[in-house]
Motif scaffolding. Structure first.
Motif, PDB file in Angstrom:
ATOM      1  N   GLU B  37      49.150  41.350  24.360  1.00 27.11           N
ATOM      2  CA  GLU B  37      47.789  40.836  24.510  1.00 27.11           C
ATOM      3  C   GLU B  37      46.791  41.763  23.802  1.00 27.11           C
ATOM      4  N   ARG B  38      47.027  43.052  23.897  1.00 29.40           N
ATOM      5  CA  ARG B  38      46.140  44.007  23.226  1.00 29.40           C
ATOM      6  C   ARG B  38      46.212  43.830  21.707  1.00 29.40           C
ATOM      7  N   ALA B  39      47.446  43.823  21.199  1.00 26.84           N
ATOM      8  CA  ALA B  39      47.614  43.686  19.743  1.00 26.84           C
ATOM      9  C   ALA B  39      47.065  42.352  19.260  1.00 26.84           C
ATOM     10  N   LEU B  40      47.208  41.332  20.073  1.00 22.33           N
ATOM     11  CA  LEU B  40      46.686  40.015  19.698  1.00 22.33           C
ATOM     12  C   LEU B  40      45.161  40.042  19.596  1.00 22.33           C
ATOM     13  N   ALA B  41      44.528  40.629  20.587  1.00 25.35           N
ATOM     14  CA  ALA B  41      43.059  40.703  20.552  1.00 25.35           C
ATOM     15  C   ALA B  41      42.591  41.483  19.321  1.00 25.35           C
ATOM     16  N   GLU B  42      43.266  42.571  19.058  1.00 26.27           N
ATOM     17  CA  GLU B  42      42.880  43.373  17.890  1.00 26.27           C
ATOM     18  C   GLU B  42      43.092  42.602  16.595  1.00 26.27           C
ATOM     19  N   ALA B  60      39.851  46.978  28.966  1.00 29.08           N
ATOM     20  CA  ALA B  60      40.217  46.380  30.252  1.00 29.08           C
ATOM     21  C   ALA B  60      41.727  46.382  30.437  1.00 29.08           C
ATOM     22  N   LEU B  61      42.462  46.120  29.370  1.00 34.76           N
ATOM     23  CA  LEU B  61      43.928  46.117  29.475  1.00 34.76           C
ATOM     24  C   LEU B  61      44.457  47.501  29.825  1.00 34.76           C
ATOM     25  N   ALA B  62      43.807  48.533  29.277  1.00 33.07           N
ATOM     26  CA  ALA B  62      44.274  49.899  29.544  1.00 33.07           C
ATOM     27  C   ALA B  62      44.184  50.221  31.032  1.00 33.07           C
ATOM     28  N   ALA B  63      43.173  49.673  31.681  1.00 24.25           N
ATOM     29  CA  ALA B  63      42.968  49.973  33.100  1.00 24.25           C
ATOM     30  C   ALA B  63      43.615  48.944  34.016  1.00 24.25           C
ATOM     31  N   ARG B  87      45.492  34.861  33.986  1.00 29.44           N
ATOM     32  CA  ARG B  87      44.363  34.690  34.915  1.00 29.44           C
ATOM     33  C   ARG B  87      43.861  36.046  35.405  1.00 29.44           C
ATOM     34  N   GLN B  88      44.787  36.903  35.777  1.00 29.75           N
ATOM     35  CA  GLN B  88      44.391  38.227  36.285  1.00 29.75           C
ATOM     36  C   GLN B  88      43.743  39.068  35.191  1.00 29.75           C
ATOM     37  N   ILE B  89      44.313  39.004  33.993  1.00 33.30           N
ATOM     38  CA  ILE B  89      43.733  39.780  32.882  1.00 33.30           C
ATOM     39  C   ILE B  89      42.324  39.283  32.590  1.00 33.30           C
ATOM     40  N   LYS B  90      42.180  37.979  32.535  1.00 28.77           N
ATOM     41  CA  LYS B  90      40.848  37.434  32.239  1.00 28.77           C
ATOM     42  C   LYS B  90      39.832  37.878  33.292  1.00 28.77           C
ATOM     43  N   ALA B  91      40.253  37.870  34.536  1.00 29.09           N
ATOM     44  CA  ALA B  91      39.351  38.322  35.592  1.00 29.09           C
ATOM     45  C   ALA B  91      38.972  39.785  35.383  1.00 29.09           C
ATOM     46  N   ALA B  92      39.954  40.582  34.938  1.00 27.31           N
ATOM     47  CA  ALA B  92      39.675  42.009  34.717  1.00 27.31           C
ATOM     48  C   ALA B  92      38.759  42.201  33.521  1.00 27.31           C
ATOM     49  N   VAL B  93      38.911  41.388  32.512  1.00 25.23           N
ATOM     50  CA  VAL B  93      38.088  41.515  31.315  1.00 25.23           C
ATOM     51  C   VAL B  93      36.663  41.017  31.603  1.00 25.23           C
ATOM     52  N   GLY B  94      36.574  39.965  32.320  1.00 29.42           N
ATOM     53  CA  GLY B  94      35.258  39.469  32.732  1.00 29.42           C
ATOM     54  C   GLY B  94      34.517  38.716  31.640  1.00 29.42           C
ATOM     55  N   VAL B  95      33.492  38.012  32.053  1.00 25.63           N
ATOM     56  CA  VAL B  95      32.621  37.263  31.145  1.00 25.63           C
ATOM     57  C   VAL B  95      31.857  38.247  30.271  1.00 25.63           C
ATOM     58  N   PRO B  96      31.712  38.020  28.991  1.00 27.01           N
ATOM     59  CA  PRO B  96      32.059  36.822  28.223  1.00 27.01           C
ATOM     60  C   PRO B  96      33.364  36.980  27.457  1.00 27.01           C
TER      61      PRO B  96
END
Lengths: 349, 349, 349, 349
Positions: B37-42, B60-63, B87-96
């Motif tokens: 997920e990290r590499a994908l975002a980058e 957010a992924l690191a934590a 779902r959990q990752i998205k919640a951790a990353v938060g809006v937006p």
């Protein structure tokens, strides 16, 4: 470490069965091995095969807690846990009764009988799940009596049949499996007690009486040693795979019916991370996977029949790698099938 | 729960391999999925496929620490862990920024790429163990050069051969397996990234660039999706079973040589709970058991080639039940074989 | 007698392949064994390993016709056909050259090299069929470019994809199989020549030269004996099952597409004895059956890797029971897949 | 064409069994299919399901000789032989009775019932061979009573046992197999009659009576259709593999005893093409090979349990590829084991 999905904290949520897996934990295995040693001491004392009364041994076993790090090292060296376990038990019992611990028995007696004791509990659990499935499918037959659906032969629509015709083809094999389980249980749930090479040579003319008493105390049938005759285990493995195979057919049928979504309606299918509209028939697919898994493993239990001479280290070890997983796969499949049957909202038209 | 000996606290002392098993722990799996997920975002940020820079997601992924109870429940419902994990990752990353997490990817991308990342590490581990075995056997050839032994064909004494002839027949296949591993690695260690149905439809004309960047960041080869083409995994499983098969021949030979005790002398054989004089060739027997185990499992990885349409829930799940165990069985066999070679005190006459 | 459908006068019409099966006839086997004996005599004469020129042996072999009833009885007694065959050849050659027939060779040399010679022809046949399939699928990609269909993941409609996406997932693995075949052929098509126990002890310092000459005459690679190292055969079996597995996915997809009859149109499906309206996807189903068949058999070729000591009667015999069927199953699947591709009238929308 | 050793003119001398293979010849299959059609016509006439008396059909069937070239072509097109066979039968019967041939039946009824009829004969043959083995082993127990031998556990000498202890471990499983055969026969030898989709829809309220009459005429048990419930066949396959597995243990033990040549003396071992001094335990090795073969095949019969919907072309075809070979392998193993027991000149000391 969670190499197998049956042990995996996440995947066992779908593919595992806690109640079945519990019988293959270290704790359950050691408890059953200690039951063997306790019952053996009692039986031998009653029959006069050991000169003491067994109370000292029984008492020490009740308080015994193994050093599992040493047990692990023992397995690495000896290939079996029993030599180190017996060393620890003897140390716990202490002089002079330690000489009467494990008397006349060998590692395989302890391990095979422990297995059978736990299979007895697993058989009961699996038997109940099987009955639950029969009841649930019979319930579906009642619920959807009078409805029709299109039969499908060779993946092509054929002619209309009653929905109950289809359901009966899921239920009838399960009832034959109940019959088969009764037949084979008498061959499976049998004490193993043979000593070093199957002859109970240390027990002299008391051998038969001790074995019978041991079996009785453990709630198992009594029969001559079967340490190098593994047919009852392979037969049981075959039964497990018959059950998962029949459930795999049920799962495959449900997944095929769910394709167009008109023959069957299910509640609570699985979600997708990209396609929120989807309702994947997750339990149905898992039934197919578990059926194919057990069909594969069964081959290994039959390879292990070529169990050379009085004890085969390699064939015996092969069983350990396979049979517990087959039992848990079967329990998981039965649990999933019952849940899947409960998810059926509508069948046919 | 310890249904598989590879996970079993005691039996894994003989049959397991900690380093290999580590790659199949929940922790390793989640870590690899988060790497994806990290590499994908980058990669997507760099290619302009998502409008933000990826730093917020990466941070957010690191934590991020998953709620594993919910992951387990997610697997039970969805058949895969990814929907709940995302779902959990998205919640951790938060809006937006949550909208740009997992963008264009699907569950199978995450799970298959996580598998390949960990197989890459396992391949390295197993490759090192294989080299160690080649070295050790070559060492035995040096140590016992000039000695003779009786060849045995069809279980009957034939004619004298050099001890090095026998050892070479153990070593040569391992060297061919090294060659094979090189050939197949390029097909195996490939990123999986296809989105919902393999077409990366959400990424438009940036699809190829994102996939290449993703692969590069993960140290994997770049190639079109293979989510419903499982040949590289089945090929790798075949390689694993070739390795354990060759080691099983080594183990079987050692066990046969050890029967009479004159052709081979081993240090540190296994003890018996009744017969203190015995020195059981425990590691040799385990090699045979692991060879037969992998030969059986291989059948399942090939059954899973019949992977219908764009994604097969059942064939994919079947792989999960089998491949990790095959990897660990192979690592364990390589470890045992190296240890067994080190136990050889004398060979031939 | 027609126990196997591959040999069955009726069923082989669907499941067999005449060209592949031809290589496993008695006639082909004996012809290849005689080629071995002829090339051996020539090689040994050229290298001075036998004192005669080889012409007398070559001439006698050209005219030789075996007494097959005695060969059959020989197999029943000896487990291999060669001792009786060599007896008959020696009688045909006559004094004094008979002493130089089969010199330094053993049964396994003849049988394994005969197998490899015929596998070489089978590989060529199968390789051509594989190329034909790649071409046909590429043709379908051209024919139906621009058309769309609904992707299906986990047995549920997902999102639209191009028809060429689906076809590419059938074609791409076949092209990787072409690559793999090249890699493994060098390891497979190797002469076996080792004598009684692999050491060519009767040939002294001429052993290497004779083996190289023998290999050259037979068009095979030269390498040390592999009589107890069966990895190349197991690897080849794995390749066969990879091919049928990929074709099984093709077949499964076609059968699933043919259910509703809108995604695919096929000419010439199978008829039913009761339902004249049906068009059963017979070839597609056969592809699935052959894929599962080979996946099962593969397990046996890997069991046979545990080939004890210098020659294992049981592991070797197990190969005979399995490998020829796998080759024919693969050729039949390739033939059926090419025919099925040719039956496609329409794909997608 | 002789792809399988069971069909091979030479190799079947060792690995085949003529009597068992006979039941899988085209001739036997067609004869059994004609028996089905004859009995069906009679049953339907008696029950008033067809308006004619059956004599014309029975008479035509008695004189009927199929055109096998057309049958072969029919299999290639339809996947089953029956549609073409019924066309030929109808032509032979002629107007007006042809309309009453095969009435209400479908291909699978004919093929499955033909299989069961022939399995009934095979069961009888195999049952006799099994009894012969029990008798021979009991004979060895008598012959060598009082003799001792060294038990071997984990490939190491353990303690002395009676020779009869070892022989009993060969005999006892065979007697359990006799018991199992009785239990399963009632589930196996059952008529299959269901019509197009299992509902006998063309026979209306006469369906049950016709099926019962049909079963009675064929000497089979009467039960509802099992065309998509294959558990009885998989169970029988498991039994076959239990038998060969137990005989494989016998063979492995004999081969191991024969190594040093002191524990056992055999007459008539196999010869070598290079080493005239050798007496290879050929039949013992073949028993191991056949045990491993059946253990592998069994996996396939269980894969075929996932028999989708009302008729699975692929799972059904998979059975055809496997079950006949398992029957012949079992008969061959029983024959070889009885011969091997008869070769025993001396056991123990």
């Amino acid at each position: 470490m969670t190499v197998s999905p049956f042990d995996h904290p996440l995947l066992s949520g779908l593919l595992g069965d806690e109640e079945a897996a519990r019988h293959f934990s270290v704790e359950a295995d050691i408890a059953a091995m200690l039951s063997f040693e306790r019952a053996l001491a009692e039986a031998e004392a009653e029959c006069g095969a050991i000169p003491c009364d067994a109370a000292a041994i029984v008492k020490a076993l009740a308080a015994f807690r193994p050093d599992t790090a040493k047990l692990r090292a023992g397995v690495a060296t000896d290939g079996v846990v029993v030599p180190e376990l017996v060393r620890q038990i003897k140390a716990a019992v202490g002089v002079p009764h330690d000489a009467h611990v494990h008397f006349g028995a060998t590692s395989q007696d302890v391990i095979d009988t422990s297995l059978v004791l736990r299979l007895g509990e697993a058989v009961e659990h699996v038997g109940l799940l099987l009955s639950e499935n029969v009841v649930r499918l019979a319930g579906l037959e009642q619920d959807f009596e009078g409805r029709a659906m299109m039969a499908v032969t060779r993946m092509q629509p054929a002619i209309p049949i009653a929905v109950t015709d289809r359901i009966a083809s899921w239920r009838a094999p399960l009832q034959r499996h109940q019959e088969r389980l009764k037949e084979l249980s008498g061959r499976l749930l049998v004490v193993q007690f043979g000593g070093a090479a199957g002859t109970l040579e240390k027990l002299g003319d008391k051998a038969a009486a001790v074995r019978a008493a041991l079996a009785g105390k453990l709630g198992l049938a009594d029969a001559p040693q079967w340490h190098n005759q593994r047919d009852a285990l392979a037969e049981f493995a075959g039964w497990l795979s018959l059950v998962t195979g029949s459930l795999g057919k049920f799962g495959q049928d449900v997944a095929l019916m769910a394709q167009a979504g008109t023959d069957i309606k299910l509640t609570g299918g699985g979600g997708s991370s990209t396609m929120p509209h989807k309702q994947n028939p997750v339990k149905a697919e898992a039934l197919v996977a578990l059926a194919r898994f057990n069909a594969i493993q069964l081959s290994g239990m039959h390879q292990a029949l070529v169990h050379e001479q009085e004890r085969s280290g390699s064939a015996w070890t092969l069983e350990w790698l396979i049979l517990p997983q087959m039992v848990v796969a079967t329990a998981a499949a039965l649990r999933l099938a019952a849940e899947l049957a409960a998810q059926v909202e509508s069948l046919g038209h």
